[in-house]
Design a protein around this motif. Structure first.
Motif, PDB file in Angstrom:
ATOM      1  N   SER A 198       0.831  -1.210   0.000  1.00 43.69           N
ATOM      2  CA  SER A 198       0.000   0.000   0.000  1.00 43.69           C
ATOM      3  C   SER A 198       0.867   1.262   0.000  1.00 43.69           C
ATOM      4  N   GLN A 221      -8.426   0.867  -0.327  1.00 47.63           N
ATOM      5  CA  GLN A 221      -8.918  -0.281   0.413  1.00 47.63           C
ATOM      6  C   GLN A 221     -10.253   0.075   1.061  1.00 47.63           C
ATOM      7  N   ASP A 267      -6.176  -1.477  -4.778  1.00 48.57           N
ATOM      8  CA  ASP A 267      -5.577  -2.062  -3.572  1.00 48.57           C
ATOM      9  C   ASP A 267      -6.561  -3.050  -2.943  1.00 48.57           C
ATOM     10  N   GLU A 268      -6.274  -4.320  -3.115  1.00 47.33           N
ATOM     11  CA  GLU A 268      -7.110  -5.399  -2.576  1.00 47.33           C
ATOM     12  C   GLU A 268      -8.594  -5.249  -2.948  1.00 47.33           C
TER      13      GLU A 268
HETATM   14 MG   LIG Z   1      -1.986  -2.874   2.136  1.00 51.54          MG
END
Ligand SMILES: [Mg+2]
Ligand SMILES: Nc1ncnc2c1ncn2[C@@H]1O[C@H](COP(=O)(O)OP(=O)(O)O)[C@@H](O)[C@H]1O
Length: 256
Positions: free
Chosen positions: A44, A86, A172-173
């Protein structure tokens, strides 16, 4: 040869702690890259450095050959890089259509003077309708974001991320918290809406990684220890030792 995105000896320290410890990465236009690595590896943080949320301690970030390190997030966004977070960043009290339209209008707003902006409203509406279709939420077009399911909210977030027409997308994810079915649906959506774009995505599910990515970057303790095709990363002894181990076997066993 100009890369879509290039990182050169990128470093970031928080106080005395080196978090990103000399990352080099060169991504070709249109490639889909999965970034994997253990929690706390710096994935991240890497995205924060690329998107301008954090300034690097040293090193360079180039977008389509242009230095962007040290620029503000909105400046980098205007140069064609867009990221989702996220944490979902949509407006709960706006409808699906309104959320997407915000993204589209914002991207038009800087390109045009006010009068031209007004004459482009029809274009903006058309582009927004197209986005609604692309993310598969036609039937939820006028539903407030707060009343969508979790997976629908994530789809909307992808829509907002691509609304401005960016050609480099960071996720991100994106499948965090989704069921297996939601995940596979969502991955095909991501593939679909990022055709022709450069994609970097942080992902934990090895099945997803091997199904989605042209190349995998393995981040361990602030370094990229491998950057290669899924097959090559799978066979990389250093990666197996450092991180993957049984999860690679699992992904293979699962038939991906
Ligand atoms: Mg992360
Ligand atoms: N703003 C910050 N200040 C201090 N430490 C941070 C900050 N952001 C991240 N870190 C630390 O950097 C390391 C990498 O974090 P992160 O990039 O979130 O990892 P990942 O996304 O790979 O799980 C962690 O040890 C985290 O605590």
């Amino acid at each position: 040869m100009t890369y879509s995105l290039e990182l050169k000896d990128l470093r970031k320290s928080f106080g005395k702690t080196d978090i990103i410890r000399g990352v080099d990465l060169a991504v070709n236009a249109g490639e889909r890259i999965a970034i994997i690595g253990p929690n706390g590896a710096g994935k991240s943080t890497l995205f924060n450095l690329i998107s301008g949320r954090l300034a690097p301690s040293s090193g360079e970030v180039l977008l389509n050959g242009q230095r962007i390190d040290g620029m503000k997030p909105y400046e980098i966004n205007r140069l064609g890089l867009s990221r989702s977070f996220q944490i979902t960043n949509i407006f709960p009290k706006l409808t699906v259509f309104e959320n997407l339209r915000c993204g589209v209008l914002w991207s038009l707003g800087y390109k045009y003077t006010f009068l031209r902006f007004l004459s482009n409203l029809d274009d903006a509406n058309e582009r927004t309708e197209e986005l609604v279709r692309q993310i598969g939420l036609e039937r939820k077009r006028d539903v407030h974001a707060v009343n969508l399911t979790y997976a629908e909210q994530r789809a909307l977030e992808i829509g907002v991320t691509i609304a401005g027409g960016a050609n480099v997308i960071l996720l991100d994810e994106p499948t965090a918290g989704m069921s297996k079915t939601e995940t596979s649906h969502f991955i095909s959506l991501i593939k679909h809406v990022t055709v022709g774009k450069t994609l970097l995505t942080v992902e934990h599910d090895m099945g997803v990684v091997f199904g989605l990515a042209d190349k995998i970057a393995v981040v361990v303790y602030g370094e990229v220890i491998a950057f290669d095709t899924p097959a090559a990363v799978r066979a990389n002894a250093r990666v197996q030792e450092a991180y993957l181990g049984s999860s690679v076997a699992d992904a293979q066993g699962a038939g991906h």
